[in-house]
Design an enzyme around this catalytic site. Structure first.
Site, PDB file in Angstrom:
ATOM      1  N   TYR A 106       0.840  -1.204   0.000  1.00 50.76           N
ATOM      2  CA  TYR A 106       0.000   0.000   0.000  1.00 50.76           C
ATOM      3  C   TYR A 106       0.879   1.259   0.000  1.00 50.76           C
ATOM      4  O   TYR A 106       0.804   2.080  -0.911  1.00 50.76           O
ATOM      5  CB  TYR A 106      -0.903  -0.036   1.221  1.00 50.76           C
ATOM      6  CG  TYR A 106      -1.916   1.089   1.304  1.00 50.76           C
ATOM      7  CD1 TYR A 106      -2.963   1.178   0.391  1.00 50.76           C
ATOM      8  CD2 TYR A 106      -1.846   2.039   2.317  1.00 50.76           C
ATOM      9  CE1 TYR A 106      -3.908   2.195   0.474  1.00 50.76           C
ATOM     10  CE2 TYR A 106      -2.779   3.054   2.412  1.00 50.76           C
ATOM     11  CZ  TYR A 106      -3.809   3.139   1.491  1.00 50.76           C
ATOM     12  OH  TYR A 106      -4.744   4.147   1.580  1.00 50.76           O
ATOM     13  N   GLY A 154      -2.097   1.439  23.168  1.00 45.43           N
ATOM     14  CA  GLY A 154      -3.113   2.475  22.908  1.00 45.43           C
ATOM     15  C   GLY A 154      -2.559   3.880  22.942  1.00 45.43           C
ATOM     16  O   GLY A 154      -3.300   4.852  22.813  1.00 45.43           O
ATOM     17  N   ASN A 166     -14.401  -0.825  13.638  1.00 46.11           N
ATOM     18  CA  ASN A 166     -14.136  -1.830  14.684  1.00 46.11           C
ATOM     19  C   ASN A 166     -14.775  -1.428  16.002  1.00 46.11           C
ATOM     20  O   ASN A 166     -15.548  -2.170  16.599  1.00 46.11           O
ATOM     21  CB  ASN A 166     -12.620  -1.912  14.951  1.00 46.11           C
ATOM     22  CG  ASN A 166     -11.992  -3.081  14.238  1.00 46.11           C
ATOM     23  OD1 ASN A 166     -12.654  -3.775  13.477  1.00 46.11           O
ATOM     24  ND2 ASN A 166     -10.706  -3.272  14.479  1.00 46.11           N
ATOM     25  N   ARG A 220     -10.633  -1.315  10.173  1.00 44.00           N
ATOM     26  CA  ARG A 220     -10.156   0.012  10.570  1.00 44.00           C
ATOM     27  C   ARG A 220     -10.746   0.365  11.927  1.00 44.00           C
ATOM     28  O   ARG A 220     -11.809  -0.133  12.305  1.00 44.00           O
ATOM     29  CB  ARG A 220     -10.507   1.046   9.500  1.00 44.00           C
ATOM     30  CG  ARG A 220      -9.667   0.831   8.247  1.00 44.00           C
ATOM     31  CD  ARG A 220      -9.845   1.908   7.224  1.00 44.00           C
ATOM     32  NE  ARG A 220     -10.857   1.587   6.244  1.00 44.00           N
ATOM     33  CZ  ARG A 220     -11.060   2.268   5.119  1.00 44.00           C
ATOM     34  NH1 ARG A 220     -10.307   3.312   4.841  1.00 44.00           N
ATOM     35  NH2 ARG A 220     -11.998   1.927   4.265  1.00 44.00           N
TER      36      ARG A 220
END
Ligand SMILES: NC(=O)c1ccc[n+]([C@@H]2O[C@H](COP(=O)([O-])OP(=O)(O)OC[C@H]3O[C@@H](n4cnc5c(N)ncnc54)[C@H](O)[C@@H]3O)[C@@H](O)[C@H]2O)c1
Length: 315
Positions: free
Chosen positions: A148, A210, A193, A189
């Site tokens: 990508y 996180g 989600n 994504r």
């Protein structure tokens, strides 16, 4: 009536852009192979306004289905989520190389303005924050995301070469995370989600600790920026970040999603995937100046709309 060709117009951002182009009284020809999109996203448009052409834009384009003239070509076709571009890795490399060449050739033939949908992934795992367009990036050329990242970088290089050699009126937009209705619930994504998990009473999955950051731009803001790039003169060769400069950690984002969804925050931790960027935040000075643009939709408002869409789909 003006005509636009939108590759990938049956996808998430593409279908919202088609809505906008039709509302501006343009006739839109959508080329899409539906590998990650759906004609359902365009079901509210008649054939009089939107022509649907089922084709792989990496292959030669079906001349019998193309319009005789076009003013604008927007090249959005490409798998965009890690789940899809890993599953379709070679197709992703091709749509951003052969597909971009076909789209550029079409723009050249028609004498049309061209917009390339590039990505913040062109910056890789950035060493500077926020990321200005002048930053060249920090990309792993052979990792699992490179199909990508590197193919989008190739698409940018090819676009710049078409400008230098053929003087086409092309602009490159680097999208940062965009979200809103019509995202696929299972595309992996973070927004779909979290919203799907909140609606089905599951804990929200966080990869790593996180603390990685992202910035989220609502799709109507994104489309406004594309419209600006399509209509403002004098932007040939400009590369412009499009995203929301409000940076937040994924942990903080999970808190906001749980709050808007009206559910208690429960987290499930999973290991961080390889080459996951640690931070993402656009410097949008250029977009402000050249497109007179900045995001207007607040995160909570955008999430309300997104929840409403996913609720309708009964998750
Ligand atoms: N959504 C984001 O946050 C984001 C961020 C950065 C860049 N982008 C870029 O924006 C564009 C649109 O992304 P999206 O989120 O709407 O993704 P999406 O998957 O919803 O839409 C992509 C569309 O392209 C079509 N497509 C893919 N390969 C094709 C091919 N070979 N031939 C014809 N059609 C093909 C798909 O069927 C789909 O309809 C992509 O180029 C993506 O790289 C999106």
């Amino acid at each position: 009536m003006k005509t636009a060709i939108v590759t990938g117009g049956a996808g998430f951002i593409g279908s919202h852009l088609v809505d906008r182009l039709v509302s501006e009284r343009m006739f839109v020809v959508v080329l899409d192979n539906l590998c990650t999109g759906s004609w359902d996203n365009l079901a509210h448009h008649s054939e009089q306004h939107v022509k649907r052409v089922l084709c792989n834009v990496s292959d030669p384009w079906p001349s019998e289905d193309l319009p005789t003239s076009a003013n604008l070509v927007v090249h959005l076709a490409s798998p965009a989520s890690p789940i899809h571009y890993r599953r379709l890795a070679i197709e992703t490399l091709l749509v951003n190389s052969e597909g971009t060449k076909n789209a550029l050739d079409a723009a050249r033939r028609y004498g049309a303005r061209f917009i390339l949908a590039s990505t913040s992934e062109a910056y890789g795992d950035p060493a500077v924050s926020p990321q200005p367009e002048t930053y060249w990036g920090h990309v792993n050329p052979i990792g699992p995301r490179s199909c990508y990242d590197e193919s989008k970088r190739f698409a940018e290089a090819l676009t710049m070469e078409y400008i230098r050699q053929y003087d086409i009126d092309a602009r490159i937009l680097r999208f940062f995370n965009c979200y809103g209705p019509r995202m696929q619930s299972e595309d992996g994504r973070v927004v779909p989600n979290f919203v799907r998990q909140a609606l089905s009473g599951q804990p929200l999955t966080i990869y790593g600790n996180g603390e990685q950051t992202r910035s989220f731009c609502y799709v109507s803001d994104e489309v406004e920026a594309i419209w600006g790039a399509a209509t403002i003169d004098g932007l040939q060769g400009e590369v412009i970040n499009v995203g929301n400069p409000q940076e937040r950690t994924i942990l903080n984002f999970a808190e906001v999603v749980a709050d808007v969804g009206g559910v208690p925050l429960e987290i499930e931790s999973q290991p961080l995937p390889p080459d996951d960027p640690t931070n993402r935040c656009p410097d949008i000075t250029k977009a402000r100046k050249l497109l007179c643009w900045e995001p207007k939709v607040g995160l909570r408002d955008g999430l309300e709309e997104t929840f409403a869409f996913f609720r309708q789909k009964a998750y």
